[in-house]
Design a protein around this motif. Sequence first.
Motif, short mmCIF file in Angstrom:
data_model
loop_
_atom_site.label_atom_id
_atom_site.label_comp_id
_atom_site.label_asym_id
_atom_site.label_seq_id
_atom_site.Cartn_x
_atom_site.Cartn_y
_atom_site.Cartn_z
N ALA A 58 0.84 -1.20 0.00
CA ALA A 58 0.00 0.00 0.00
C ALA A 58 0.88 1.26 0.00
O ALA A 58 0.59 2.23 -0.71
CB ALA A 58 -0.93 -0.01 1.21
N PHE A 59 1.96 1.24 0.80
CA PHE A 59 2.91 2.37 0.79
C PHE A 59 3.50 2.55 -0.60
O PHE A 59 3.60 3.68 -1.10
CB PHE A 59 4.02 2.12 1.80
CG PHE A 59 5.28 2.91 1.51
CD1 PHE A 59 5.35 4.26 1.82
CD2 PHE A 59 6.37 2.31 0.90
CE1 PHE A 59 6.49 5.00 1.54
CE2 PHE A 59 7.52 3.04 0.61
CZ PHE A 59 7.57 4.39 0.93
N MET A 60 3.90 1.45 -1.23
CA MET A 60 4.50 1.52 -2.56
C MET A 60 3.56 2.20 -3.54
O MET A 60 3.97 3.07 -4.31
CB MET A 60 4.86 0.12 -3.05
CG MET A 60 5.47 0.08 -4.45
SD MET A 60 5.32 -1.55 -5.20
CE MET A 60 3.57 -1.55 -5.64
N ARG A 61 2.29 1.83 -3.50
CA ARG A 61 1.32 2.42 -4.44
C ARG A 61 1.17 3.93 -4.17
O ARG A 61 1.11 4.73 -5.11
CB ARG A 61 -0.02 1.70 -4.32
CG ARG A 61 0.02 0.28 -4.86
CD ARG A 61 -1.36 -0.32 -4.97
NE ARG A 61 -1.91 -0.68 -3.68
CZ ARG A 61 -1.77 -1.87 -3.10
NH1 ARG A 61 -1.05 -2.81 -3.69
NH2 ARG A 61 -2.33 -2.12 -1.93
N ARG A 62 1.13 4.33 -2.90
CA ARG A 62 1.02 5.75 -2.58
C ARG A 62 2.27 6.50 -3.05
O ARG A 62 2.19 7.62 -3.56
CB ARG A 62 0.82 5.96 -1.07
CG ARG A 62 -0.49 5.38 -0.54
CD ARG A 62 -0.83 5.91 0.83
NE ARG A 62 0.19 5.71 1.84
CZ ARG A 62 0.35 4.60 2.56
NH1 ARG A 62 -0.44 3.55 2.36
NH2 ARG A 62 1.29 4.52 3.49
N ALA A 63 3.44 5.87 -2.86
CA ALA A 63 4.70 6.51 -3.26
C ALA A 63 4.77 6.66 -4.78
O ALA A 63 5.29 7.67 -5.28
CB ALA A 63 5.88 5.71 -2.74
N VAL A 64 4.27 5.69 -5.51
CA VAL A 64 4.27 5.78 -6.98
C VAL A 64 3.37 6.92 -7.42
O VAL A 64 3.73 7.72 -8.30
CB VAL A 64 3.83 4.44 -7.60
CG1 VAL A 64 3.52 4.60 -9.09
CG2 VAL A 64 4.90 3.37 -7.40
N ARG A 65 2.20 7.03 -6.82
CA ARG A 65 1.30 8.14 -7.18
C ARG A 65 1.92 9.49 -6.79
O ARG A 65 1.78 10.48 -7.53
CB ARG A 65 -0.07 7.95 -6.51
CG ARG A 65 -0.89 6.81 -7.13
CD ARG A 65 -2.32 6.82 -6.65
NE ARG A 65 -2.44 6.39 -5.26
CZ ARG A 65 -2.66 5.14 -4.87
NH1 ARG A 65 -2.78 4.18 -5.78
NH2 ARG A 65 -2.76 4.84 -3.60
N PHE A 66 2.62 9.53 -5.66
CA PHE A 66 3.33 10.75 -5.26
C PHE A 66 4.37 11.12 -6.31
O PHE A 66 4.49 12.30 -6.69
CB PHE A 66 4.00 10.54 -3.90
CG PHE A 66 4.99 11.62 -3.53
CD1 PHE A 66 4.56 12.82 -3.01
CD2 PHE A 66 6.36 11.43 -3.71
CE1 PHE A 66 5.47 13.83 -2.67
CE2 PHE A 66 7.27 12.42 -3.38
CZ PHE A 66 6.83 13.62 -2.86
N ALA A 67 5.12 10.12 -6.78
CA ALA A 67 6.15 10.38 -7.80
C ALA A 67 5.53 10.98 -9.05
O ALA A 67 6.05 11.97 -9.60
CB ALA A 67 6.89 9.09 -8.13
N VAL A 68 4.43 10.42 -9.50
CA VAL A 68 3.77 10.95 -10.70
C VAL A 68 3.30 12.38 -10.46
O VAL A 68 3.45 13.26 -11.32
CB VAL A 68 2.60 10.03 -11.10
CG1 VAL A 68 1.77 10.68 -12.22
CG2 VAL A 68 3.11 8.66 -11.56
N ASP A 69 2.75 12.63 -9.27
CA ASP A 69 2.31 13.99 -8.95
C ASP A 69 3.48 14.97 -8.96
O ASP A 69 3.30 16.17 -9.24
CB ASP A 69 1.65 14.02 -7.57
CG ASP A 69 0.28 13.36 -7.56
OD1 ASP A 69 -0.29 13.15 -8.65
OD2 ASP A 69 -0.22 13.05 -6.46
#
Length: 271
Positions: A58-69
């Motif tokens: 779940a952290f990984m998915r949030r971090a990936v979305r953060f990176a895209v943002d």
Amino acid sequence: MERPAWAPQGIDLSVPSVSRIYDYYLGGSHNFEVDREAGRRAIEAFPGLPKIMQANRAFMRRAVRFAVDEGVTQFLDIGSGIPTFGNVHEVAQAASPGARVVYVDHDPVAVAHSRAVLDGNEDAVIVAADLRSPRDILNSEETGRLLDLDRPVALLLVAVLHFIEDADDPAKAVAELRDALAPGSLLVLTHASVEGGPRRPEEGERVQNVYRSASSPLIMRSRHAVEAFFDGFELVEPGLVSAPLWRPDGSDDDELDPVVFSGFAGVGRKA
């Protein structure tokens, strides 16, 4: 033991694999009884391990979305394991069509299954390589074709560094990867630890004993030691915390089990 069709020739079916044990924790089907038995013993030694792995994902998915943002649409995921639902390329490409992902793993089952999953996806690829040999990753044909290292890249080291012993100098490997990345690149990292969590050190020792029979050891490190991997990166808010505390998005409807607060997670930005 009968070899299933998805299992590459040449792998030893009698030795547990950390990537297949991880697959077992996540409810996957690409594991053998020897992996499941090791996983059961690990859970007995350190109750709640599957929930910890789910919190990592779940952290990984949030971090990936953060990176895209943040405008980062290139991803290098080392120690990526066996693909499961919600993997990096799915999250990244849903947020930014055309986002490019290079997965890296040295487990033959993880590599073979990744190739099958990624077939037809021109913006995602798997490299058979080891974190302990960064040049093999950086110089691979796949990395050269898919990633522009003159632009920011999100480097994911999620639940992998704790399988690298100090004798193999994981800090040196991370530094070599960091030095190859452009300013603005991100380091996304999680690491096992009993420091600050609800589990006692003796439980950590017991689960480490289970992994000594697998393809890689499990190394519990202190907060200070984990933070040192971010040398050359500036930690973004909220810093190095347990995985559920890193920018929660409210997607966890149920009350979290205290065990998921074991270990550390963080994202750093290269200046």
